[in-house]
Design an enzyme around this catalytic site. Structure first.
Site, short mmCIF file in Angstrom:
data_model
loop_
_atom_site.label_atom_id
_atom_site.label_comp_id
_atom_site.label_asym_id
_atom_site.label_seq_id
_atom_site.Cartn_x
_atom_site.Cartn_y
_atom_site.Cartn_z
N HIS A 311 9.32 56.87 34.12
CA HIS A 311 8.44 56.11 35.03
C HIS A 311 7.29 57.01 35.42
CE1 HIS A 311 7.19 53.70 38.47
NE2 HIS A 311 7.86 52.73 37.91
N ASP A 368 14.13 48.40 34.92
CA ASP A 368 14.30 47.51 33.78
C ASP A 368 15.55 47.79 32.97
OD1 ASP A 368 11.96 46.09 34.20
OD2 ASP A 368 10.79 47.74 33.38
N1 ACO Z 1 11.78 57.99 25.87
C1 ACO Z 1 11.50 59.18 25.31
N2 ACO Z 1 10.53 60.00 25.74
C2 ACO Z 1 9.81 59.61 26.80
C3 ACO Z 1 10.04 58.38 27.45
C4 ACO Z 1 11.07 57.57 26.94
N3 ACO Z 1 11.35 56.39 27.50
N4 ACO Z 1 9.18 58.24 28.48
C5 ACO Z 1 8.41 59.34 28.49
N5 ACO Z 1 8.79 60.17 27.49
C6 ACO Z 1 8.22 61.50 27.20
C7 ACO Z 1 6.86 61.36 26.53
O1 ACO Z 1 6.98 61.36 25.11
C8 ACO Z 1 6.15 62.58 27.07
O2 ACO Z 1 6.60 63.68 26.32
P1 ACO Z 1 5.58 64.94 26.03
O3 ACO Z 1 5.25 65.51 27.38
O4 ACO Z 1 6.41 65.85 25.18
O5 ACO Z 1 4.39 64.36 25.33
C9 ACO Z 1 6.68 62.74 28.46
O6 ACO Z 1 7.98 62.13 28.46
C10 ACO Z 1 5.82 62.09 29.54
O7 ACO Z 1 5.59 60.74 29.15
P2 ACO Z 1 4.24 59.95 29.47
O8 ACO Z 1 4.14 58.78 28.56
O9 ACO Z 1 3.11 60.93 29.50
O10 ACO Z 1 4.51 59.48 30.95
P3 ACO Z 1 3.82 58.30 31.67
O11 ACO Z 1 3.97 58.54 33.11
O12 ACO Z 1 2.43 58.09 31.17
O13 ACO Z 1 4.67 57.03 31.18
C11 ACO Z 1 6.20 55.26 31.03
C12 ACO Z 1 5.60 56.35 31.92
C13 ACO Z 1 5.07 54.42 30.37
C14 ACO Z 1 7.02 54.30 31.89
C15 ACO Z 1 7.07 55.93 29.94
O14 ACO Z 1 8.11 56.68 30.56
C16 ACO Z 1 7.69 54.91 28.96
O15 ACO Z 1 7.02 54.53 27.99
N6 ACO Z 1 8.95 54.47 29.21
C17 ACO Z 1 9.55 53.44 28.41
C18 ACO Z 1 8.99 52.08 28.82
C19 ACO Z 1 9.53 51.60 30.15
O16 ACO Z 1 10.73 51.63 30.42
N7 ACO Z 1 8.60 51.08 31.00
C20 ACO Z 1 8.98 50.50 32.29
C21 ACO Z 1 8.31 51.20 33.41
S1 ACO Z 1 8.90 50.52 34.91
C22 ACO Z 1 7.94 49.16 35.17
O17 ACO Z 1 6.86 48.99 34.71
C23 ACO Z 1 8.56 48.13 36.02
#
Ligand code: ACO
Length: 433
Positions: A311, A368
């Protein structure tokens, strides 16, 4: 009353040799902010912050999140207390008005919402224009926007009474609209609301009753529905809420601003994640395949991410996920369902939380992760999940929009940019190119 921040210090920025002082402002909870409103006027430079990771867009008194500690408060009340002890309409009143309602205030508010649940009959004709297999979010985006043509009276957003009526109508009509969307995709007759039922009961009945049978409402499922709505009611300045504020900042009609929020919520990184999460759990299918999917999510050459994990704000357990996990058990017990999906979800959660990759990056289950399991067990198709999220979030959107409109310091939203395109050059006529 907005504008309650206090100046508690100053920050000095040296821009090209010139020291400029900015006020540091403190709120009730959370990190202080540096107020950079005067930056361009005094230093001729902008800030650059794609994704707004360090940028606040407004002062707000509605919701507070401490992502490091996993805390979510609505008007000061912890989300788990609200989910366990109150109802969705009570939370709606709280978000909109700032305080929990007295019994009389609640009766009046719930009565008002109940009186506005019917849709204009002409609204029903819109559905015939959609293909039967249209995505429910496509239909919701279109029909919420279309409501602005039916209630043009709410156009004067400077009138608090007109605004309030628009908010009540939106909260009241969203379940009716969402249920019609579901019925349309199923090829079933629309079911109208019944005033004696609660918000959650009405919604379940409008979705799942059919003319040929008497529909028996399960109190466990109605309560679970209510909890899911509470857990999705508001979440501070996320993408869809910021979209609603930005769309509303031009003075747009409230229904149009909410339609913009619905569109923003649709994406898989936001509201679409529970749909994506359930699809992922189904794809995993059995506990023995979990390590393969965890490995894929860590592999930088693979775009796969563990849906329902991570998140932007929570770097700890999403407090909503805890309530959701318990609700999943309640619903599956009530329905007598023993699904491999819940087993896969629980084992995936356990393994990911033990994994160094997820621990180091502070990736925890979000709201979620379990909501899809519950909604699936209740009988909702995955494409409907984000519609239910939008239904609940409408309360947050209208509360945030109202706060925006009442805040005298707010102006039309207009982010700046750093331009890196072609330098100024002269036009060359097509015959010379
Ligand atoms: N699985 C694996 N790796 C992940 C995940 C995941 N679900 N989420 C983040 N990471 C990793 C990224 O690859 C990144 O790695 P790096 O630093 O080596 O490049 C690091 O963790 C940070 O991730 P970001 O994408 O930069 O974090 P951001 O804050 O932009 O993204 C997000 C948050 C979009 C929710 C992300 O965690 C994600 O895509 N999760 C899966 C989708 C999801 O469940 N969304 C629901 C959010 S809750 C809502 O909207 C109600």
């Amino acid at each position: 009353m907005i504008n309650k921040t206090k100046q508690t210090g100053t920050a000095t920025l040296n821009v090209k040799g010139k020291d400029i002082e900015f006020p540091i402002m403190s709120g009730t909870h959370g990190p202080d902010v540096v107020d950079v409103k005067r930056l361009y006027a005094e230093a001729g430079v902008f800030t650059l912050d794609p994704g707004f990771t360090s940028t606040g867009s407004c002062e707000s008194q509605i919701t507070f999140i401490d992502g490091e500690k996993g805390i979510l408060l609505h008007r000061g009340y912890p989300i788990d207390q609200l989910a366990e002890q109150s109802g969705f309409l009570e939370v709606a009143y709280l978000l909109l008005n700032g305080e929990l309602p007295t019994q009389n205030e609640f009766r009046e508010f719930a009565g008002l919402v109940t009186q506005h649940t019917l849709l204009h009959t002409q609204m029903d004709r819109f559905f015939d224009g959609f293909r039967r297999d249209s995505h429910p979010m496509a239909m919701l985006t279109g029909t919420v926007g279309a409501m602005s043509a039916f209630y043009p009276g709410a156009m004067d957003s400077s009138d608090p009474e007109e605004r309030n009526l628009a908010y009540i109508r939106l909260i009241a009509k969203m379940p009716t609209l969402a249920a019609r969307i579901y019925k349309y995709t199923q090829g079933q007759r629309f079911v109208d609301p019944i005033n004696e039922l609660s918000y959650g009961e009405n919604f379940l009945r409008m979705c799942f009753s059919v003319p040929a049978e008497k529909y028996k409402i399960s109190p466990t499922l109605a309560r679970a529905m209510d909890k899911i709505f509470i857990l999705h009611a508001d979440h501070e300045q996320n993408a869809s809420t910021s979209t609603v504020r930005l769309a509303g900042s031009s003075g747009a009609h409230p229904y149009a601003a909410i339609a913009a929020g619905v569109a923003s919520l649709w994406g898989p990184s936001h509201g679409g994640a529970n749909e994506a999460c359930l699809n992922m759990l189904r794809e995993i299918g059995s506990v023995d395949r979990i390590p393969e999917f965890i490995a894929r999510s860590k592999d930088k050459s693979d775009s796969f991410r563990l849906m329902g994990f991570g998140h932007r704000v929570y770097k700890n357990y999403d407090p909503r996920a805890t309530v959701m996990q318990k609700t999943a058990h309640d619903v599956l017990d009530e329905l007598g369902i023993d699904t491999p999906i819940l087993r896969v979800a629980k084992e995936l959660e356990r393994l990911a939380l033990e994994d160094d990759y997820f621990r180091e990056k502070k990736l925890y289950p979000n709201v979620d992760f379990y909501s899809g399991v519950i909604l699936d067990a209740m009988g909702f198709p995955t494409e409907m999940f984000t519609v239910l999220f939008a239904l609940a979030r409408t309360v947050g959107w209208v509360s945030q929009l109202n706060e925006f409109i009442e805040d005298p310091s707010q102006r039309i939203g207009r982010p700046r940019q750093i331009y890196t395109g072609a330098a100024q050059r002269d036009f060359v006529p097509i015959s010379d190119r």
